[in-house]
Design an enzyme around this catalytic site. Structure first.
Site, PDB file in Angstrom:
ATOM      1  N   VAL A  61       0.846  -1.195   0.000  1.00 50.23           N
ATOM      2  CA  VAL A  61       0.000   0.000   0.000  1.00 50.23           C
ATOM      3  C   VAL A  61       0.881   1.245   0.000  1.00 50.23           C
ATOM      4  O   VAL A  61       1.860   1.324   0.753  1.00 50.23           O
ATOM      5  CB  VAL A  61      -0.914  -0.005   1.259  1.00 50.23           C
ATOM      6  CG1 VAL A  61      -1.776   1.256   1.296  1.00 50.23           C
ATOM      7  CG2 VAL A  61      -1.781  -1.253   1.270  1.00 50.23           C
ATOM      8  N   ARG A  62       0.561   2.206  -0.845  1.00 47.04           N
ATOM      9  CA  ARG A  62       1.337   3.436  -0.900  1.00 47.04           C
ATOM     10  C   ARG A  62       1.261   4.174   0.438  1.00 47.04           C
ATOM     11  O   ARG A  62       0.211   4.292   1.055  1.00 47.04           O
ATOM     12  CB  ARG A  62       0.821   4.351  -2.014  1.00 47.04           C
ATOM     13  CG  ARG A  62       1.011   3.775  -3.421  1.00 47.04           C
ATOM     14  CD  ARG A  62       2.487   3.708  -3.785  1.00 47.04           C
ATOM     15  NE  ARG A  62       2.698   3.373  -5.186  1.00 47.04           N
ATOM     16  CZ  ARG A  62       2.995   2.165  -5.649  1.00 47.04           C
ATOM     17  NH1 ARG A  62       3.100   1.157  -4.806  1.00 47.04           N
ATOM     18  NH2 ARG A  62       3.184   1.961  -6.940  1.00 47.04           N
ATOM     19  N   MET A 121       1.347   7.200   3.275  1.00 46.92           N
ATOM     20  CA  MET A 121       0.741   8.530   3.366  1.00 46.92           C
ATOM     21  C   MET A 121       1.775   9.608   3.639  1.00 46.92           C
ATOM     22  O   MET A 121       1.517  10.793   3.444  1.00 46.92           O
ATOM     23  CB  MET A 121      -0.332   8.531   4.459  1.00 46.92           C
ATOM     24  CG  MET A 121      -1.548   7.693   4.106  1.00 46.92           C
ATOM     25  SD  MET A 121      -2.872   7.809   5.348  1.00 46.92           S
ATOM     26  CE  MET A 121      -2.233   6.718   6.611  1.00 46.92           C
ATOM     27  N   LYS A 145      13.443   5.141   1.003  1.00 48.09           N
ATOM     28  CA  LYS A 145      12.253   5.845   1.481  1.00 48.09           C
ATOM     29  C   LYS A 145      12.502   7.348   1.433  1.00 48.09           C
ATOM     30  O   LYS A 145      13.495   7.833   1.984  1.00 48.09           O
ATOM     31  CB  LYS A 145      11.922   5.402   2.906  1.00 48.09           C
ATOM     32  CG  LYS A 145      11.773   3.895   3.057  1.00 48.09           C
ATOM     33  CD  LYS A 145      11.532   3.461   4.490  1.00 48.09           C
ATOM     34  CE  LYS A 145      10.115   3.743   4.938  1.00 48.09           C
ATOM     35  NZ  LYS A 145       9.788   3.066   6.220  1.00 48.09           N
ATOM     36  N   ASP A 166      16.769  -1.271  11.229  1.00 54.08           N
ATOM     37  CA  ASP A 166      17.755  -0.206  11.249  1.00 54.08           C
ATOM     38  C   ASP A 166      17.654   0.594   9.948  1.00 54.08           C
ATOM     39  O   ASP A 166      17.236   0.075   8.910  1.00 54.08           O
ATOM     40  CB  ASP A 166      19.157  -0.799  11.391  1.00 54.08           C
ATOM     41  CG  ASP A 166      20.199   0.235  11.810  1.00 54.08           C
ATOM     42  OD1 ASP A 166      19.815   1.369  12.156  1.00 54.08           O
ATOM     43  OD2 ASP A 166      21.397  -0.088  11.777  1.00 54.08           O
TER      44      ASP A 166
END
Length: 573
Positions: free
Chosen positions: A320-321, A323, A338, A373
């Protein structure tokens, strides 16, 4: 007559700063034995965080000294820094920690200059050190049983002693011998060439101490880890004997705090660990013993090598993308990248600075095997051709301030890397009944163990947890974490009137840190069968009193046991 450019002086000042850092690192590390012997668990946690923070503090100090010692037009003339690098190489060639000193130099250079000026001519993008085969100093002890396992174990624990006495050495040795015979094929225990090799220094982490080594014959080998516990008032207990590679790998997991261990020749110890844990990348092994900055260097080198030698392209990570974060990955490289989105979902009450603060917090807390980590990077540059077009289009749409295209290069201004895992929600979709039960059992344990370490995940949705290759459930989405003691756990007040009960909005006030565990079931599980099963396994998580009890224990100074291995035949007190 113009003065010669002071390359050697700059190189020496950088290395002097490294020696200062290493000395402080050693002082903190060397205190681990005494903290274990005295059962100083809170001091252990403080020391662990202090050692992590030490690196940036010392880098900043050296940068300040360089600016004070040299004129800006001299120090900041990047065209002369290849001379500094050359002078530095001559200074570190005979060192036992030379690979770490390269990473230190890189940190100083990056602290002085824009990342646009990074090049292999000025710094160590590629190492100049030889590979892991140094054998400069004896760092292990070898024991041969000659058919007498019990005598060998007596010899081992005569060599590895503490200021506190063993609580029941004879009983522990009897149990360890039984475990050794159980873990190994019968013929191995009778092999005249059987040997045990142990690293000479004990490893310390949290409330445990560990002997690490291997059991080997002329044809085969097994990793060996022997953990110790200090039960306050009852002496030292030899807790287990572990020879399973998967279990030893978990002890050295990316989800755990860093070991404290005296390593005179870091590369040799990493080579030793790599032989007994061949599935671990050396970046993870360096990180596991506290050299996380060098782990970052080794990770980066592995990444650029992978990109240069494969046709792999970045794609959006499955799941799921997010938010808050946008996550992409390389299919052939076991990592996710990320980046923070420019705009968050309206339901997220955080800003960019808060997200950065939360992710950095994870580095310094006890992750108890339940949080991945992270490594933080700035100004990653990748070839445009290495991005699948749909992936790049999505990144440019959601994070234009972070992701930029410059000709045939993609610039990632800021990102974190984490080990890639299977999102728990996706894992459950494809799991059989037994796997679902096992995963939900471990999901609840993950939440409980994080809470025991004073971490409240905040957003506990299944999509924010992953399943590792060893089947462990790990939390990896940190934008809403907080210390457990900061949260205010409440029971939902009883409705005052029938109108209260039917109202679409709560009839009671809700503070920003209020948490109502009774609301967890429908929030966590859309699948009613999974909801019922989790209630059977971990229903206490829905009770505010459970969380309050943990808070009271933490505030009272209790450091709760979380074991990174299975304790066969022992209580889990």
């Amino acid at each position: 007559m113009p003065q010669p450019w002071p390359a050697a002086d700059i190189a020496q000042m950088i290395l002097d700063g490294f020696d200062d850092y290493r000395e402080h690192f050693r002082q903190i590390t060397d205190g681990a034995r005494e903290r274990f012997e005295r059962a100083q668990w809170q001091e252990t946690q403080v020391a662990s965080a202090a050692r992590i923070n030490l690196y940036e503090v010392k880098v900043s100090e050296v940068a300040g000294r360089l600016h004070a010692a040299f004129e800006a037009d001299v120090l900041m003339d990047v065209s002369c820094w290849p001379l500094v690098k050359s002078a530095y190489i001559s200074l570190i060639d005979l060192r036992f920690d030379d690979e770490l000193s390269e990473t230190w130099y890189n940190s100083i250079f990056c602290g002085l200059f824009s990342h646009d000026l990074i090049s292999d001519g000025c710094m160590f993008i590629h190492t100049t050190r030889p590979s892991l085969h140094r054998a400069r100093a004896a760092q292990t002890r070898t024991y041969k049983p000659h058919g007498q396992l019990s005598s060998m174990l007596v010899s081992i624990f005569a060599d590895y002693r503490f200021s506190e006495e063993y609580a029941n050495l004879a009983g522990d040795l009897h149990r360890l011998e039984a475990q050794l015979r159980e873990n190994l094929p019968d013929w191995v225990c009778k092999d005249p060439e059987l040997s045990v090799e142990l690293f000479s220094s004990v490893l310390y982490r949290n409330k445990g101490a560990y002997l690490v080594g291997r059991i080997f014959t002329t044809d085969e080998q097994w990793p060996l880890v022997i953990p110790f516990l200090h039960r306050e008032g009852r002496g030292i207990q030899i807790d287990a004997l572990i020879t399973d590679e998967s279990e030893v790998s978990i002890i050295f997991s990316f989800t755990r705090s860093y070991f404290m261990v005296d390593v005179p020749v870091p590369a040799e110890f990493i080579g030793f660990l790599k032989r007994i844990l061949p599935g671990k990348h050396i970046a993870e092994l360096y990180t596991s013993i506290g050299f996380y900055k060098h782990g970052k260097s080794e990770f980066y080198r592995a990444l650029i090598n992978h990109l240069a030698n494969t046709d792999d392209q970045f794609i959006m990570a499955p799941g799921v993308r997010g938010m808050v974060m946008s996550v992409f990955t390389l299919p052939g490289f076991n990592t996710v990248f990320k980046i923070i989105k420019d705009r968050f979902s309206p339901s997220k009450n955080v800003d960019r600075a808060t997200v950065i603060e939360k992710y950095r917090l994870v580095k310094s807390v006890d992750r108890v095997g339940r949080m991945a980590d992270t490594q933080e990077f700035a100004d990653f540059r990748f070839p445009l051709s290495k991005f699948e077009p749909a992936c790049l289009a999505e990144l440019l749409e959601v994070a234009a301030s972070t992701v930029q295209v410059e000709g045939d290069t993609v610039l990632i201004r800021h990102c974190w890397t984490e080990r890639r895992m299977t999102p728990l929600n996706l894992y459950l979709e494809n799991a059989n009944d037994a796997q679902v039960r096992e995963a939900l059992e471990d999901y609840g344990l993950a939440i409980k163990q994080l809470a025991a370490a004073n971490i409240f995940p905040g957003d506990m949705l299944l999509k924010n947890f992953g399943v590792t290759r060893h089947g462990r459930v790990v939390f990896y989405d940190y934008d809403e974490i907080c210390f457990l003691t900061e949260a205010n756990f409440r029971h939902i007040p009883q409705p005052r009137t029938p109108e209260d009960e039917m109202a679409s909005e709560p009839w009671y006030s809700i503070g920003p840190l209020d948490v109502f565990p009774e609301e967890f079931p429908p929030f966590l599980f859309a699948d009613s069968a999974q909801r019922r099963l989790f209630d059977q396994l971990h229903g206490e998580l829905y009770n505010a009193d459970y969380w309050k009890g943990l808070q009271e224990a933490i505030r009272a100074g209790k450091v709760i046991d979380v074991f990174p291995y299975r304790r066969k035949g022992l209580d889990n007190e």
